[in-house]
Design a protein around this motif. Structure first.
Motif, PDB file in Angstrom:
ATOM      1  N   GLY A   1      -0.617  41.185 113.759  1.00  0.00           N
ATOM      2  CA  GLY A   1      -1.142  39.859 113.654  1.00  0.00           C
ATOM      3  C   GLY A   1      -1.899  39.613 112.519  1.00  0.00           C
ATOM      4  O   GLY A   1      -2.026  38.891 111.732  1.00  0.00           O
ATOM      5  N   PRO A   2      -3.313  40.505 112.554  1.00  0.00           N
ATOM      6  CA  PRO A   2      -4.262  40.199 111.464  1.00  0.00           C
ATOM      7  C   PRO A   2      -3.654  40.699 110.063  1.00  0.00           C
ATOM      8  O   PRO A   2      -4.030  40.158 109.038  1.00  0.00           O
ATOM      9  CB  PRO A   2      -5.197  41.529 111.786  1.00  0.00           C
TER      10      PRO A   2
ATOM     11  N   GLY B   1      -0.740  39.676 109.353  1.00  0.00           N
ATOM     12  CA  GLY B   1       0.368  38.884 108.811  1.00  0.00           C
ATOM     13  C   GLY B   1       1.965  38.948 108.760  1.00  0.00           C
ATOM     14  O   GLY B   1       2.557  38.388 107.933  1.00  0.00           O
TER      15      GLY B   1
ATOM     16  N   ASP C   1       5.678  39.415 109.939  1.00  0.00           N
ATOM     17  CA  ASP C   1       6.580  38.804 110.923  1.00  0.00           C
ATOM     18  C   ASP C   1       7.516  39.993 111.666  1.00  0.00           C
ATOM     19  O   ASP C   1       7.006  41.240 111.527  1.00  0.00           O
ATOM     20  CB  ASP C   1       7.530  37.829 110.197  1.00  0.00           C
TER      21      ASP C   1
ATOM     22  N   TYR D   1       7.195  43.794 110.560  1.00  0.00           N
ATOM     23  CA  TYR D   1       6.547  44.730 111.415  1.00  0.00           C
ATOM     24  C   TYR D   1       7.445  45.827 111.940  1.00  0.00           C
ATOM     25  O   TYR D   1       7.014  46.990 111.909  1.00  0.00           O
ATOM     26  CB  TYR D   1       6.108  43.891 112.491  1.00  0.00           C
TER      27      TYR D   1
ATOM     28  N   HIS E   1       6.425  43.868 120.005  1.00  0.00           N
ATOM     29  CA  HIS E   1       6.719  42.775 119.373  1.00  0.00           C
ATOM     30  C   HIS E   1       8.052  42.086 119.336  1.00  0.00           C
ATOM     31  O   HIS E   1       8.487  41.341 118.799  1.00  0.00           O
ATOM     32  CB  HIS E   1       6.286  42.779 117.813  1.00  0.00           C
TER      33      HIS E   1
END
Length: 352
Positions: A198-199, A201, A203, A207, A228
């Protein structure tokens, strides 16, 4: 007619007589390695049993096997009758495991990550190996141990360490140390990456490719990527398998480099690791043929065989020699892991 028949009978008896010594030698060889092979198999079975227990740590049986093997070997010693079988398990079985690993991979998997993802994976692997080799020289780590850590970090953890050792021929202590390094730092990454997606950024696809391009063990990639969702998980697994496919060219390059350093003479007669050709052949076969599901279960056999092999290596590792290596190889493993994480992240941001 009877003369011709007599000649044929004599030929058959001669062929049988020639075959008997070979069969007898094979039987003696099997009897010699069987006890040690059974011992390594028992350690591997204990590793699988521990992994299936409710209190199992989040690591593969391969890692547990080398830990249990080290504990058993250092606490109780290795009997002389087991040494031939342990040597067979640590070398011949390891090569068989790498060949079987090829049946899990296809060339088409490389296309699934896209041109950008493929470029990021290959560039990360090459850069990580070169950086680790350079950092090992600067830290004063032995070349053999440096290459094992470089292979384990840049390719696929314990499997790559074992395969690279066929060329480096490092002591069991170096193999154990390298496996410990890549396992420890890969486990840290397995828990840290999901918190960073998340930090940073990223997708799902980016990831997944990042996890597959930089986390060491396949099981660690699966654990980190699927947190995720399925898209990230599938991208991570495919990216990791592409890295595993690079095992063959890297080990081949290590072999040629060793020959060039030897510079001729008896030292230059180190054989090319033929199991690498077997690995490539299995990848090619799986890519062009429709392999039945029960054959692709060879991946399970590959893991089991590698578990027995590393159990044998663990039993031969002297913990006192591990302690004598000091902090430098550990620092090298940390530096290599930080490099592969940062470098791959930059490329994923650019190309995926």
């Amino acid at each position: 007619m009877s003369a011709v028949q007599d000649d044929l009978d004599l030929s058959d008896r001669t062929s049988s007589a020639r075959a008997l010594p070979g069969l007898a030698a094979l039987g003696r060889r099997a009897a010699k390695v069987a006890p040690g092979l059974a011992l390594a198999g028992g350690v591997a079975a204990a590793a699988y049993g521990l992994r299936a227990s409710p209190v199992a740590p989040p690591v593969s049986p391969v890692i547990l096997a080398i830990v249990i093997g080290m504990a058993a070997g250092n606490l109780f010693g290795v009997p002389a009758w087991a040494r031939p079988g342990l040597a067979f398990a640590g070398r011949t079985l390891m090569r068989a495991a790498i060949v079987l690993l090829g049946l899990q991979l296809t060339v088409g998997q490389a296309a699934e990550v896209g041109a950008g993802g493929l470029a990021a994976i290959v560039a990360t692997l090459v850069a990580t190996f070169l950086f680790t080799s350079w950092a090992g020289r600067r830290l004063g780590v032995a070349p053999g141990l440096t290459q094992l850590i470089a292979a384990g970090t840049s390719i696929c953890g314990a499997s790559a360490v074992a395969a690279a050792n066929a060329v480096t021929r490092a002591p069991e202590e170096d193999v154990a140390y390298a496996v410990a390094c890549v396992t420890a730092f890969g486990s840290i990454a397995m828990f840290a990456y999901p918190m960073l997606a998340g930090p940073l950024g990223l997708d799902a696809q980016a990831y997944g490719v990042w996890t597959g391009a930089s986390i060491h063990e396949v099981a660690q990639v699966v654990a980190a990527a699927f947190t995720h969702g399925p898209e990230a998980g599938e991208s991570g697994v495919v990216a990791k398998l592409v890295r595993v496919m690079m095992l063959a060219p890297v080990v081949a390059a290590l072999s040629f480099a060793a020959l060039r350093r030897a510079g001729g003479g008896d030292a230059a007669r180190a054989p090319f690791p033929l199991f690498v050709l077997g690995f490539v052949a299995m990848v090619a076969l799986n890519s062009v043929a429709s392999i039945p599901a029960d054959v692709t279960a060879a991946g399970i056999a590959a893991t089991a065989t590698l578990t027995v092999s590393l159990a044998a290596m663990g039993m031969g590792a002297d913990v006192s020699k591990l302690r004598s290596k000091g902090w430098r190889p550990l620092a090298l493993g940390l530096a290599a892991s930080l490099f592969v994480a940062g470098f791959s992240l930059a490329l994923v941001k650019l190309f995926v």
